[in-house]
Scaffold this active site. Structure first.
Site, PDB file in Angstrom:
ATOM      1  N   ASP A 124       1.298  23.289  19.732  1.00 39.31           N
ATOM      2  CA  ASP A 124       0.600  23.699  20.942  1.00 39.31           C
ATOM      3  C   ASP A 124       1.053  25.115  21.334  1.00 39.31           C
ATOM      4  OD1 ASP A 124      -1.231  22.486  23.202  1.00 39.31           O
ATOM      5  OD2 ASP A 124       0.452  23.378  24.288  1.00 39.31           O
ATOM      6  N   TRP A 125       1.360  25.357  22.622  1.00 39.80           N
ATOM      7  CA  TRP A 125       1.805  26.683  23.039  1.00 39.80           C
ATOM      8  C   TRP A 125       3.089  27.115  22.342  1.00 39.80           C
ATOM      9  CZ3 TRP A 125       0.325  30.969  25.452  1.00 39.80           C
ATOM     10  CH2 TRP A 125      -0.871  30.945  26.178  1.00 39.80           C
ATOM     11  N   TRP A 165     -10.889  20.650  28.111  1.00 39.86           N
ATOM     12  CA  TRP A 165      -9.526  20.412  28.612  1.00 39.86           C
ATOM     13  C   TRP A 165      -9.162  21.415  29.705  1.00 39.86           C
ATOM     14  CZ3 TRP A 165      -5.311  18.210  29.989  1.00 39.86           C
ATOM     15  CH2 TRP A 165      -4.128  18.918  30.121  1.00 39.86           C
ATOM     16  N   ASP A 251      -5.973  14.274  17.025  1.00 41.55           N
ATOM     17  CA  ASP A 251      -6.079  15.358  18.004  1.00 41.55           C
ATOM     18  C   ASP A 251      -7.535  15.826  18.074  1.00 41.55           C
ATOM     19  OD1 ASP A 251      -5.983  17.709  19.496  1.00 41.55           O
ATOM     20  OD2 ASP A 251      -4.173  18.449  18.512  1.00 41.55           O
ATOM     21  N   HIS A 280      -2.355  14.887  19.363  1.00 47.75           N
ATOM     22  CA  HIS A 280      -1.998  16.275  19.635  1.00 47.75           C
ATOM     23  C   HIS A 280      -0.489  16.462  19.730  1.00 47.75           C
ATOM     24  CE1 HIS A 280      -2.224  20.304  21.230  1.00 47.75           C
ATOM     25  NE2 HIS A 280      -1.552  19.941  22.314  1.00 47.75           N
TER      26      HIS A 280
END
Length: 299
Positions: A124-125, A165, A251, A280
């Protein structure tokens, strides 16, 4: 000067599966006075240091299933909480949260701890930011463990799943993090799901959590986009380390199609391990991912 919130330590008592002692730094270059938290397990002089970077809306608790495996392999494991997340300080102004500021804090963090022999572990980030680090920290990174993430290059349309999202996050500024994590990871116990919400006593602590979906570069001139394009080119042309990719197959946003495309952007990245049940937050299936990654990265 922006107001900064600090979550009371009592909120982190007896979190399931997370026995790790807290470590704090409040003198990062460019961030003096802001306290960043990190997990630091294993021998400080280990040959390999796993730098585990989380995303939104999680914190270092996400890596609790992987940290023991990395330490058992003889490595050091460092897992920071980004500012605004976990046990780290939380500036209250939304404008404080930018791609560049968070990326700069990670550069300063790596330099402050003088991390070397780094295995970059991202999702993710953690990947959107972390994949940009090696281009300006030469000689420190030699391995990559990459899970569901992306390059924030701003030169391709954001997918419908992500846009949905982001819209949902903007409409739910006091998002129920325990409920969100339980929905994404049905095997979590109620106590584990609640642990993800521990850093946030109320909505005022969630500024970073709210802000991050809006920081993903969505056009070529967006903050971080040019840097991410540089990073993409570096991984394609200059990366010489070993890589392991694990994909959470369920995901809906950064699943197999996205990750297979990213694989082509990482020089000599082998066929990924696709976990059929993982979503995810692939680290929540981290025991199996770590068990497969360690021998592959060891070569």
């Amino acid at each position: 000067m922006t107001e900064t919130l600090r979550t009371p330590e009592a909120r982190f008592a007896a979190l399931p599966g997370y026995p790790f002692a807290p470590h704090y730094i409040d003198d990062l270059t460019g961030f003096a006075g802001l306290r960043i938290h990190y997990v630091d397990e294993g021998p400080r002089d280990a040959r390999h240091t796993f730098l585990c970077l989380h995303g939104q809306p999680t914190w270092s608790y996400l890596y609790r299933r992987m940290i023991p495996a990395f330490v058992a392999a003889g490595a050091r494991v460092v897992a920071p909480d980004l500012f605004g997340f976990g046990r780290s300080d939380k500036p209250s102004e939304e404008a404080w949260y930018t791609f560049t500021r968070h990326r700069d804090s990670l550069v300063a963090f790596v330099e402050r701890l003088d991390l070397r022999g780094v295995t970059l572990v991202v999702q993710d980030w953690g990947g959107i930011l972390g994949l940009t680090l090696p281009i300006d920290l030469p000689g420190r990174f030699d391995r990559l463990l990459i899970m569901n993430t992306a390059f924030g290059t701003g030169d391709a349309p954001l997918g419908d799943g992500f846009l949905a999202w982001r819209a949902w996050a903007n409409k739910n500024p006091d998002m129920d993090l325990a409920k969100l994590m339980k929905r994404s990871c049905p095997h979590l116990s109620e106590a584990e799901a609640a642990a993800y919400a521990a850093p946030y006593p109320d909505s005022t602590y969630k500024t970073g959590v709210r802000r991050f979906p809006n920081l993903v570069p969505d056009h070529p001139e967006a903050d971080g986009a040019a840097l991410s394009r540089r990073a993409r080119e570096w991984w394609q042309r200059e990366w010489t380390g070993r890589s392991f990719m694990a994909i959470g197959a369920t995901d809906p946003v950064l699943g197999p199609p996205v990750m297979q495309a990213i694989r082509k952007l990482i020089r000599d990245c082998p066929e990924p391990f696709v976990h059929p049940q993982a979503g995810h937050f692939a680290q929540e299936w981290g025991e199996e991912i770590a068990a497969r990654a360690l021998p592959a990265l060891a070569g």
